[in-house]
Write a protein that holds these residues in place. Structure first.
Motif, PDB file in Angstrom:
ATOM      1  N   HIS A  80       1.582 131.863  13.022  1.00  0.00           N
ATOM      2  CA  HIS A  80       0.361 131.228  13.539  1.00  0.00           C
ATOM      3  C   HIS A  80       0.512 129.707  13.588  1.00  0.00           C
ATOM      4  O   HIS A  80       0.096 129.084  14.557  1.00  0.00           O
ATOM      5  N   CYS A 125      -7.255 137.242  15.376  1.00  0.00           N
ATOM      6  CA  CYS A 125      -6.228 138.027  14.695  1.00  0.00           C
ATOM      7  C   CYS A 125      -6.886 138.886  13.613  1.00  0.00           C
ATOM      8  O   CYS A 125      -7.812 138.445  12.935  1.00  0.00           O
ATOM      9  N   HIS A 157      -3.836 137.129   5.966  1.00  0.00           N
ATOM     10  CA  HIS A 157      -3.015 135.909   5.934  1.00  0.00           C
ATOM     11  C   HIS A 157      -3.008 135.308   4.541  1.00  0.00           C
ATOM     12  O   HIS A 157      -3.837 135.667   3.694  1.00  0.00           O
TER      13      HIS A 157
HETATM   14 ZN   LIG Z   1      -2.009 137.008  14.047  1.00  0.00          ZN
END
Ligand SMILES: [Zn+2]
Length: 384
Positions: free
Chosen positions: A101, A193, A197
């Protein structure tokens, strides 16, 4: 529906949940829970693995009816279960996906490129852009991406209200309208998304761009982040270490040492080739033909040297002159003579011996799979 625990806390490793449904489909036995920390396969990333009540979770897929965890056993509806995700695997996925990202955000803001493909495999992580980047541009992106790590920028995941979403600028591969999860890295990126993360960039550790090549009007970039990058560094370090030991060179000068070695090797190769030519010339001068058809066996000659040798013998002595040299399989050979004489001789030779090869203008060459005795016997009984 299953509550996605990973949506707002990517660091939940263990959780309790209640079985909503357990059944079997074409993929196997599955269980749907009221909530889960298991991320299903999606967006170029494989599913989480781990256990539910100690039973291995083999795969996780999101369906309309909830998230299906595939296991080898069925569970009872309403049963309380304990889930645990394979944290090593999850953390590796997060390090690489979050690193991706940052890179994509920088490539977008600096060069206006869109990320049009992402694959997080077991050994490779690739991202595709819809335009080309030079090595220098990629180095610049990599340096800035690592800056984001030093600054320890946060990763914020949220489902903005529809009105707010309309005003937001974010990268997205799909034209999504409802329930869009936006992952924001302040000053670096905002992207639709659904994956878990890292909480802050420091968890990524390092972002390394390894390689790239042009494809379909764009570029595919290979990256490794965090532990993967460290493992890659260790592997490369081990190579450089061994090369420098072998060549008695400083690690930082191992490339120069290899280049020097290569130059020396090619000079030696040239020298050997010159010596072989001289050797062949001397052999031809000393040759005393005992008949019109001769076969010589020499060691370590390649096809070009065999051709030179046979041609020299024929030019000096006429007749049919063959030279053989042992190879890994059978013998390499070259034979020279007058064109029509050689054509009929080689025809007979092919009938008697196991040969691959051919030629023209009075020279044939190839490989014969027979023994030295069989070849000699054929030449001894042949006549001009
Ligand atoms: Zn992503």
């Amino acid at each position: 529906m299953t509550e996605k625990l990973y949506d707002f806390d990517s660091h939940i490793k263990e959780f309790s949940a209640v079985v909503l449904k357990s059944g079997e489909d074409e993929k196997g036995k599955y269980v749907i829970l009221d909530k889960t920390a298991f991320f299903p396969e999606g967006g170029g990333q494989g599913s989480d693995k781990g256990t539910i009540n100690g039973m291995p979770v083999l795969d996780v897929q999101e369906t309309n009816g909830g998230i299906r965890h595939y296991t080898e056993v069925l569970f009872n509806d309403g049963e309380q279960v304990q889930g645990e995700i394979d944290w090593e695997r999850r953390f590796r996925h997060m390090q690489n996906h979050s690193g991706e990202h940052i890179i994509s955000g920088i490539a977008h803001s600096l060069y206006g490129l869109e990320n049009v493909g992402f694959h997080l495999g077991q050994t490779e992580v690739t991202l595709d852009f819809n335009g080309f980047l030079t090595r220098e541009q990629l180095l610049k992106i990599e340096a800035l991406a690592n800056e984001a790590i030093y600054k320890n920028v946060p990763f914020i995941a949220e489902y903005p209200e529809k009105d707010r979403l309309k005003c937001m600028e974010y990268r997205s591969k799909l034209d999504l309208q409802d329930n869009v999860r936006i992952v924001t890295i302040p000053d670096y990126d905002a992207c639709a998304c659904c994956a878990p993360h890292v909480k802050t960039a420091a968890e990524i550790g390092i972002i390394k761009i390894l390689d790239f090549y042009k494809m379909r009007g764009g570029i595919r970039v290979y990256i490794k982040c965090g532990k993967d990058a460290l493992a890659d560094y260790n592997e490369k370090y081990s190579n450089v270490y061994r090369i420098s030991e072998l060549l008695c060179a400083k690690q930082s000068e191992s490339f120069d040492a290899v280049e020097r070695l290569q130059r020396e090797a090619s000079a030696l190769k040239h020298k050997i080739s010159e010596l072989k030519k001289a050797f062949i010339g001397a052999k031809i001068s000393a040759f005393k033909p005992e008949s019109e058809i001769t076969a010589l066996f020499e060691e370590e000659l390649d096809i070009k040297e065999l051709q030179l040798y046979a041609d020299g013998l024929y030019k000096s002595f006429g007749g049919i002159r063959a030279v053989f040299s042992a190879q890994t399989n059978g013998y390499g050979f070259a034979i020279c003579s007058k064109e029509d004489t050689l054509a009929s001789f080689f025809g007979k030779m092919k009938q008697s011996l196991n040969i691959r090869g051919g030629g023209r203008n009075g020279m044939v060459q190839g490989t014969v799979l027979n023994t030295k005795e069989e070849i000699t016997e054929f030449f001894n009984r042949s006549e001009l």
